[in-house]
Design a protein around this motif. Structure first.
Motif, mmCIF file in Angstrom:
data_model
loop_
_atom_site.group_PDB
_atom_site.id
_atom_site.type_symbol
_atom_site.label_atom_id
_atom_site.label_comp_id
_atom_site.label_asym_id
_atom_site.label_seq_id
_atom_site.Cartn_x
_atom_site.Cartn_y
_atom_site.Cartn_z
ATOM 1 N N ALA A 131 -153.030 19.332 -46.380
ATOM 2 C CA ALA A 131 -152.299 20.250 -45.507
ATOM 3 C C ALA A 131 -151.767 21.444 -46.299
ATOM 4 N N GLU A 132 -152.030 22.635 -45.784
ATOM 5 C CA GLU A 132 -151.578 23.864 -46.449
ATOM 6 C C GLU A 132 -150.072 23.863 -46.651
ATOM 7 N N GLU A 133 -149.326 23.345 -45.656
ATOM 8 C CA GLU A 133 -147.868 23.363 -45.783
ATOM 9 C C GLU A 133 -147.384 22.428 -46.902
ATOM 10 N N ASP A 134 -148.107 21.314 -47.138
ATOM 11 C CA ASP A 134 -147.742 20.418 -48.244
ATOM 12 C C ASP A 134 -148.020 21.087 -49.592
ATOM 13 N N ILE A 135 -149.128 21.796 -49.667
ATOM 14 C CA ILE A 135 -149.475 22.511 -50.896
ATOM 15 C C ILE A 135 -148.423 23.582 -51.178
ATOM 16 N N ALA A 136 -148.141 24.412 -50.161
ATOM 17 C CA ALA A 136 -147.162 25.493 -50.327
ATOM 18 C C ALA A 136 -145.790 24.932 -50.688
ATOM 19 N N ARG A 137 -145.356 23.892 -49.988
ATOM 20 C CA ARG A 137 -144.030 23.307 -50.231
ATOM 21 C C ARG A 137 -143.941 22.718 -51.640
ATOM 22 N N SER A 138 -145.001 22.071 -52.110
ATOM 23 C CA SER A 138 -144.988 21.493 -53.463
ATOM 24 C C SER A 138 -144.792 22.576 -54.513
ATOM 25 N N TYR A 139 -145.481 23.687 -54.354
ATOM 26 C CA TYR A 139 -145.312 24.769 -55.318
ATOM 27 C C TYR A 139 -143.947 25.443 -55.182
ATOM 28 N N GLU A 140 -143.422 25.543 -53.951
ATOM 29 C CA GLU A 140 -142.065 26.074 -53.769
ATOM 30 C C GLU A 140 -141.038 25.217 -54.505
ATOM 31 N N LEU A 141 -141.309 23.908 -54.561
ATOM 32 C CA LEU A 141 -140.413 22.972 -55.248
ATOM 33 C C LEU A 141 -140.740 22.868 -56.744
ATOM 34 N N HIS A 142 -141.581 23.750 -57.231
ATOM 35 C CA HIS A 142 -141.911 23.887 -58.652
ATOM 36 C C HIS A 142 -142.822 22.793 -59.205
ATOM 37 N N ALA A 143 -143.724 22.274 -58.373
ATOM 38 C CA ALA A 143 -144.781 21.403 -58.912
ATOM 39 C C ALA A 143 -145.615 22.248 -59.865
ATOM 40 N N ASN A 144 -146.145 21.607 -60.910
ATOM 41 C CA ASN A 144 -146.960 22.337 -61.876
ATOM 42 C C ASN A 144 -148.421 22.400 -61.477
ATOM 43 N N ALA A 145 -148.847 21.481 -60.613
ATOM 44 C CA ALA A 145 -150.218 21.491 -60.103
ATOM 45 C C ALA A 145 -150.264 20.617 -58.856
ATOM 46 N N TYR A 146 -151.277 20.850 -58.034
ATOM 47 C CA TYR A 146 -151.468 20.079 -56.808
ATOM 48 C C TYR A 146 -152.924 19.638 -56.778
ATOM 49 N N LEU A 147 -153.145 18.339 -56.865
ATOM 50 C CA LEU A 147 -154.499 17.786 -56.823
ATOM 51 C C LEU A 147 -154.651 16.921 -55.584
ATOM 52 N N THR A 148 -155.750 17.115 -54.877
ATOM 53 C CA THR A 148 -156.033 16.283 -53.714
ATOM 54 C C THR A 148 -156.912 15.126 -54.156
ATOM 55 N N LYS A 149 -156.493 13.909 -53.786
ATOM 56 C CA LYS A 149 -157.253 12.712 -54.169
ATOM 57 C C LYS A 149 -158.585 12.693 -53.422
ATOM 58 N N PRO A 150 -159.690 12.605 -54.142
ATOM 59 C CA PRO A 150 -160.974 12.421 -53.468
ATOM 60 C C PRO A 150 -161.037 11.026 -52.844
ATOM 61 N N VAL A 151 -161.767 10.883 -51.760
ATOM 62 C CA VAL A 151 -161.912 9.583 -51.097
ATOM 63 C C VAL A 151 -162.843 8.677 -51.903
ATOM 64 N N ASP A 152 -163.891 9.264 -52.470
ATOM 65 C CA ASP A 152 -164.863 8.494 -53.239
ATOM 66 C C ASP A 152 -164.242 8.012 -54.553
ATOM 67 N N PRO A 153 -164.310 6.701 -54.849
ATOM 68 C CA PRO A 153 -163.691 6.178 -56.074
ATOM 69 C C PRO A 153 -164.196 6.832 -57.364
ATOM 70 N N ASP A 154 -165.487 7.105 -57.455
ATOM 71 C CA ASP A 154 -166.020 7.745 -58.662
ATOM 72 C C ASP A 154 -165.475 9.166 -58.817
ATOM 73 N N GLU A 155 -165.377 9.889 -57.708
ATOM 74 C CA GLU A 155 -164.822 11.245 -57.758
ATOM 75 C C GLU A 155 -163.335 11.194 -58.103
ATOM 76 N N PHE A 156 -162.631 10.176 -57.608
ATOM 77 C CA PHE A 156 -161.214 10.010 -57.925
ATOM 78 C C PHE A 156 -161.042 9.837 -59.433
ATOM 79 N N ILE A 157 -161.830 8.951 -60.018
ATOM 80 C CA ILE A 157 -161.766 8.705 -61.460
ATOM 81 C C ILE A 157 -162.092 9.981 -62.227
#
Length: 154
Positions: A105-131
């Protein structure tokens, strides 16, 4: 610490704040396969994360993490609340926080950076891609980036 060719750097201390046992297992697997030696600490909700970071109760003797991997969707105190509390604390605010979540969600990404997160990574669904995502993050944060020193050592 001065390194000589025969000494190993100290292991990276990582706090994983994640309530999904499957994602915890995949993250541990990714770090095990990686080349960076690390100590991975795991807590499963936001309240526990803040207790760990403030060294309360059973966490009185834990080390300060070098980096925090934070899920947003946590039971009780959610990841945004943890991020807000963490970045408001002068003793803890210099610890890099990487949001690792399933939310696109765009609002989660924007809010995380507003709260000073250093990076935002979305978890891939595929286990190999997650690793692969965790390993790429590990290589970047522990091979390329210089992490801040502890502000107020105890």
């Amino acid at each position: 610490m001065t390194e000589t060719p025969h000494t190993q750097p100290e292991p990276a201390r990582i706090l994983l704040v994640e309530d999904n046992p499957g994602d915890v297992r995949l993250t541990k697997e990714a770090f095990k396969q990686g080349r960076i030696e690390n100590d991975l600490y795991v807590v499963s909700d936001g309240t526990e994360a803040l207790e760990f970071l403030s060294k309360h109760g059973e966490y009185a003797d834990v080390p300060r993490p070098d980096l925090i991997l934070l899920d947003l969707n946590l039971p009780g105190k959610d990841g945004e609340d943890v991020l807000e509390d963490l970045k408001a604390d002068p003793k803890l605010q210099s610890i890099p926080v990487i949001v690792l979540t399933s939310s696109r969600a765009e609002e989660d990404i924007a809010r995380s950076y507003e709260l000073h997160a250093n990076a935002y990574l979305t978890k891939p669904v595929d286990p190999d891609e997650f690793i692969e995502t965790v390993r790429a993050f590990e290589k970047f944060w522990f091979s390329v980036v210089r992490l801040p020193p502890e502000v107020d050592p105890q």
